[in-house]
Design a protein around this motif. Structure first.
Motif, mmCIF file in Angstrom:
data_model
loop_
_atom_site.group_PDB
_atom_site.id
_atom_site.type_symbol
_atom_site.label_atom_id
_atom_site.label_comp_id
_atom_site.label_asym_id
_atom_site.label_seq_id
_atom_site.Cartn_x
_atom_site.Cartn_y
_atom_site.Cartn_z
ATOM 1 N N SER A 1 0.830 -1.205 0.000
ATOM 2 C CA SER A 1 0.000 0.000 0.000
ATOM 3 C C SER A 1 0.864 1.254 0.000
ATOM 4 C CB SER A 1 -0.908 -0.006 1.232
ATOM 5 O OG SER A 1 -1.762 1.115 1.232
ATOM 6 N N GLY A 2 0.511 2.211 -0.850
ATOM 7 C CA GLY A 2 1.236 3.470 -0.932
ATOM 8 C C GLY A 2 2.412 3.459 -1.883
ATOM 9 N N ALA A 3 2.716 2.309 -2.486
ATOM 10 C CA ALA A 3 3.887 2.204 -3.351
ATOM 11 C C ALA A 3 3.759 3.095 -4.582
ATOM 12 C CB ALA A 3 4.103 0.760 -3.790
ATOM 13 N N GLN A 4 4.880 3.669 -4.972
ATOM 14 C CA GLN A 4 4.984 4.432 -6.205
ATOM 15 C C GLN A 4 5.870 3.657 -7.178
ATOM 16 O OE1 GLN A 4 5.751 8.773 -5.483
ATOM 17 N NE2 GLN A 4 5.754 8.176 -3.323
ATOM 18 N N THR A 5 6.007 4.189 -8.385
ATOM 19 C CA THR A 5 6.856 3.500 -9.363
ATOM 20 C C THR A 5 8.292 3.373 -8.866
ATOM 21 O OG1 THR A 5 7.182 5.619 -10.512
ATOM 22 C CG2 THR A 5 5.473 4.157 -11.364
ATOM 23 N N SER A 6 8.747 4.323 -8.049
ATOM 24 C CA SER A 6 10.105 4.235 -7.503
ATOM 25 C C SER A 6 10.249 3.038 -6.569
ATOM 26 C CB SER A 6 10.470 5.527 -6.771
ATOM 27 O OG SER A 6 9.535 5.805 -5.733
ATOM 28 N N ASP A 7 9.197 2.727 -5.821
ATOM 29 C CA ASP A 7 9.239 1.577 -4.918
ATOM 30 C C ASP A 7 9.236 0.263 -5.705
ATOM 31 O OD1 ASP A 7 8.989 3.082 -2.388
ATOM 32 O OD2 ASP A 7 7.016 3.599 -3.170
ATOM 33 N N VAL A 8 8.455 0.238 -6.773
ATOM 34 C CA VAL A 8 8.399 -0.977 -7.596
ATOM 35 C C VAL A 8 9.733 -1.197 -8.304
ATOM 36 C CG1 VAL A 8 7.314 -2.038 -9.609
ATOM 37 C CG2 VAL A 8 5.895 -0.897 -7.890
ATOM 38 N N ALA A 9 10.281 -0.126 -8.880
ATOM 39 C CA ALA A 9 11.561 -0.249 -9.587
ATOM 40 C C ALA A 9 12.717 -0.493 -8.629
ATOM 41 C CB ALA A 9 11.830 1.008 -10.408
ATOM 42 N N ASP B 1 1.855 7.992 -7.662
ATOM 43 C CA ASP B 1 2.759 8.990 -8.243
ATOM 44 C C ASP B 1 2.011 10.274 -8.578
ATOM 45 O OD1 ASP B 1 5.605 7.571 -9.262
ATOM 46 O OD2 ASP B 1 3.939 6.193 -8.989
ATOM 47 N N THR B 2 0.776 10.134 -9.082
ATOM 48 C CA THR B 2 0.003 11.323 -9.469
ATOM 49 C C THR B 2 -0.428 12.142 -8.266
ATOM 50 O OG1 THR B 2 -2.211 10.287 -9.427
ATOM 51 C CG2 THR B 2 -0.885 10.024 -11.442
ATOM 52 N N LEU B 3 -0.381 11.537 -7.086
ATOM 53 C CA LEU B 3 -0.816 12.226 -5.870
ATOM 54 C C LEU B 3 0.351 12.841 -5.106
ATOM 55 C CD1 LEU B 3 -3.388 9.558 -4.613
ATOM 56 C CD2 LEU B 3 -3.905 11.755 -5.688
ATOM 57 N N ARG B 4 1.489 12.959 -5.748
ATOM 58 C CA ARG B 4 2.676 13.524 -5.104
ATOM 59 C C ARG B 4 3.091 14.831 -5.771
ATOM 60 N NH1 ARG B 4 2.575 10.968 -0.368
ATOM 61 N NH2 ARG B 4 2.662 8.712 -0.601
ATOM 62 N N GLY B 5 3.602 15.739 -4.961
ATOM 63 C CA GLY B 5 4.076 17.002 -5.492
ATOM 64 C C GLY B 5 5.281 16.838 -6.391
ATOM 65 N N THR B 6 5.937 15.692 -6.318
ATOM 66 C CA THR B 6 7.145 15.434 -7.113
ATOM 67 C C THR B 6 6.831 14.734 -8.436
ATOM 68 O OG1 THR B 6 7.426 13.354 -5.888
ATOM 69 C CG2 THR B 6 8.646 15.289 -5.090
ATOM 70 N N PHE B 7 5.555 14.659 -8.817
ATOM 71 C CA PHE B 7 5.163 13.914 -10.011
ATOM 72 C C PHE B 7 5.932 14.377 -11.238
ATOM 73 C CE2 PHE B 7 2.446 13.608 -13.837
ATOM 74 C CZ PHE B 7 2.348 12.228 -13.918
ATOM 75 N N LEU C 1 9.003 2.493 -15.243
ATOM 76 C CA LEU C 1 8.186 1.411 -15.782
ATOM 77 C C LEU C 1 8.921 0.684 -16.899
ATOM 78 C CD1 LEU C 1 4.622 3.033 -15.871
ATOM 79 C CD2 LEU C 1 5.506 1.344 -14.244
ATOM 80 N N ASP C 2 9.636 1.411 -17.723
ATOM 81 C CA ASP C 2 10.411 0.789 -18.791
ATOM 82 C C ASP C 2 11.457 -0.167 -18.218
ATOM 83 O OD1 ASP C 2 11.158 0.679 -21.698
ATOM 84 O OD2 ASP C 2 13.052 1.421 -20.893
ATOM 85 N N THR C 3 12.097 0.255 -17.142
ATOM 86 C CA THR C 3 13.095 -0.598 -16.482
ATOM 87 C C THR C 3 12.466 -1.888 -15.974
ATOM 88 O OG1 THR C 3 14.484 1.275 -15.824
ATOM 89 C CG2 THR C 3 14.698 -0.750 -14.540
ATOM 90 N N VAL C 4 11.320 -1.761 -15.313
ATOM 91 C CA VAL C 4 10.648 -2.926 -14.731
ATOM 92 C C VAL C 4 10.127 -3.859 -15.818
ATOM 93 C CG1 VAL C 4 8.710 -3.678 -13.296
ATOM 94 C CG2 VAL C 4 10.037 -1.670 -12.631
ATOM 95 N N TYR C 5 9.432 -3.295 -16.801
ATOM 96 C CA TYR C 5 8.886 -4.121 -17.878
ATOM 97 C C TYR C 5 9.999 -4.863 -18.614
ATOM 98 C CZ TYR C 5 4.516 -1.328 -17.545
ATOM 99 O OH TYR C 5 3.367 -0.693 -17.147
ATOM 100 N N SER C 6 11.077 -4.142 -18.915
ATOM 101 C CA SER C 6 12.193 -4.732 -19.653
ATOM 102 C C SER C 6 12.834 -5.873 -18.886
ATOM 103 C CB SER C 6 13.235 -3.652 -19.963
ATOM 104 O OG SER C 6 14.376 -4.204 -20.577
ATOM 105 N N ALA C 7 12.993 -5.675 -17.575
ATOM 106 C CA ALA C 7 13.665 -6.697 -16.765
ATOM 107 C C ALA C 7 12.875 -8.003 -16.745
ATOM 108 C CB ALA C 7 13.868 -6.173 -15.348
ATOM 109 N N PHE C 8 11.575 -7.908 -16.573
ATOM 110 C CA PHE C 8 10.774 -9.133 -16.488
ATOM 111 C C PHE C 8 10.597 -9.808 -17.843
ATOM 112 C CE2 PHE C 8 9.311 -7.409 -12.339
ATOM 113 C CZ PHE C 8 9.587 -8.532 -11.561
ATOM 114 N N THR C 9 10.302 -9.024 -18.868
ATOM 115 C CA THR C 9 10.151 -9.640 -20.187
ATOM 116 C C THR C 9 11.480 -10.186 -20.680
ATOM 117 O OG1 THR C 9 10.389 -7.468 -21.260
ATOM 118 C CG2 THR C 9 8.148 -8.249 -20.813
#
Length: 292
Positions: free
Chosen positions: A59-67, A90-96, A105-113
């Motif tokens: 809960s609360g994870a952003q793309t930075s946490d996933v990557a 990510d959209t709910l952060r001032g740092t978006f 997302l490109d990093t994560v998608y690429s790594a798994f595929t």
């Protein structure tokens, strides 16, 4: 033959928030604070045999946490199927920054595929509309979510993902599909997500088990239930995000009003589209995994 391995990455949506486990179902919280969710429901129908399912979503994870944290843990499990559904926080952060979201997302998608996993992705409804915020506040958030969705669409096509258009359909406006907080699906919504993913996978021959049942016994949340959530857990949720988001959101709202008064609101949409195009262009030099 070893069992099919399914690993789920993401935030509270994939963690299962809104679909409690066990005796706490009627109260909106799972036994021991545990959740089930769409990914667990889907896992049961991926194969006729039991599936090895691991849910790394938090809960609360952003793309930075996933990557960062979730990616390494997921790769170590060498999944056959992996879901990566994230971006709303990510959209709910001032740092978006849609460029940074796209790169992660490109990093994560690429790594798994690159490991040979079948990738599951989804575009999601915008939080401002789901929360029922005034238009001047909801529109900037909607614009951000559309930008994230556009990135997910493009990268999903690039990596051959099974992509679910979860931001569309009657389920988005059906209150029976959503929990009292209006941000997370209830049991019915989680079942819909699982059922729709299963149908897409079955079309590819990648789901051979029974489809999840759409039937659920959870009633639609009442007005008092939504108010109770806001008065208890909701106040903390809003406060945590307001510290980071509210100052910028007020600036975005003022910009929204100013452009509307001038009749130039389309410039905001064009600016968002240009940011998405720039984000994807920055990734265009990256080779597709199969061409590496």
């Amino acid at each position: 033959m070893r069992r099919v391995r399914f690993v789920a990455l993401g935030d509270s949506l994939t963690e299962g928030v809104g679909d409690p486990v066990g005796s706490g179902r009627g109260s909106g919280v799972g036994a021991g604070g545990r959740w089930r969710g769409w990914a667990a429901l889907l896992a049961a129908g991926l194969a006729e045999e039991p599936v090895e399912f691991t849910n790394l979503a938090v809960s609360g994870a952003q793309t930075s946490d996933v990557a960062g944290r979730q990616l390494s843990a997921g790769l170590a499990l060498r999944p056959d199927v992996v879901s990566v559904v994230v971006g709303v926080n990510d959209t709910l952060r001032g740092t978006f920054d849609v460029g940074e979201v796209a790169a992660r997302l490109d990093t994560v998608y690429s790594a798994f595929t690159g490991q040979g996993a079948l990738l599951l992705t989804a575009c999601l409804p915008d939080p401002g509309t789901m929360l029922g915020l005034p238009g001047v506040l909801a529109r900037p958030l909607a614009r951000r979510q559309r930008a994230v969705n556009a990135v997910v669409h493009a990268l999903s096509e690039r990596y051959g993902a099974v992509h679910l258009h979860a931001c569309e359909g009657d389920w988005v406006t059906d209150r029976a599909m959503w929990s009292a907080d209006r941000l997370h699906p209830g049991e019915g919504g989680h079942r819909q997500l699982a059922l729709r993913f299963h149908a897409l996978l079955a079309e590819r021959g990648a789901a051979t088990g029974p489809a999840p049942s759409p039937d659920h016994g959870s009633p639609a949340p009442t007005g008092p239930a939504s108010l109770w959530w806001l008065a208890t857990a909701g106040t903390g949720w809003v406060a945590r995000r307001c510290v980071d988001l509210l100052p910028q959101l007020l600036t975005l709202a003022a910009d929204e009003l100013r452009h509307r008064a001038r009749g130039t609101s389309t410039r905001l949409d064009l600016r968002a589209s240009a940011a998405v195009a720039a984000a994807l262009a920055a990734l265009s030099a990256t080779e597709r995994p199969e061409a590496a």
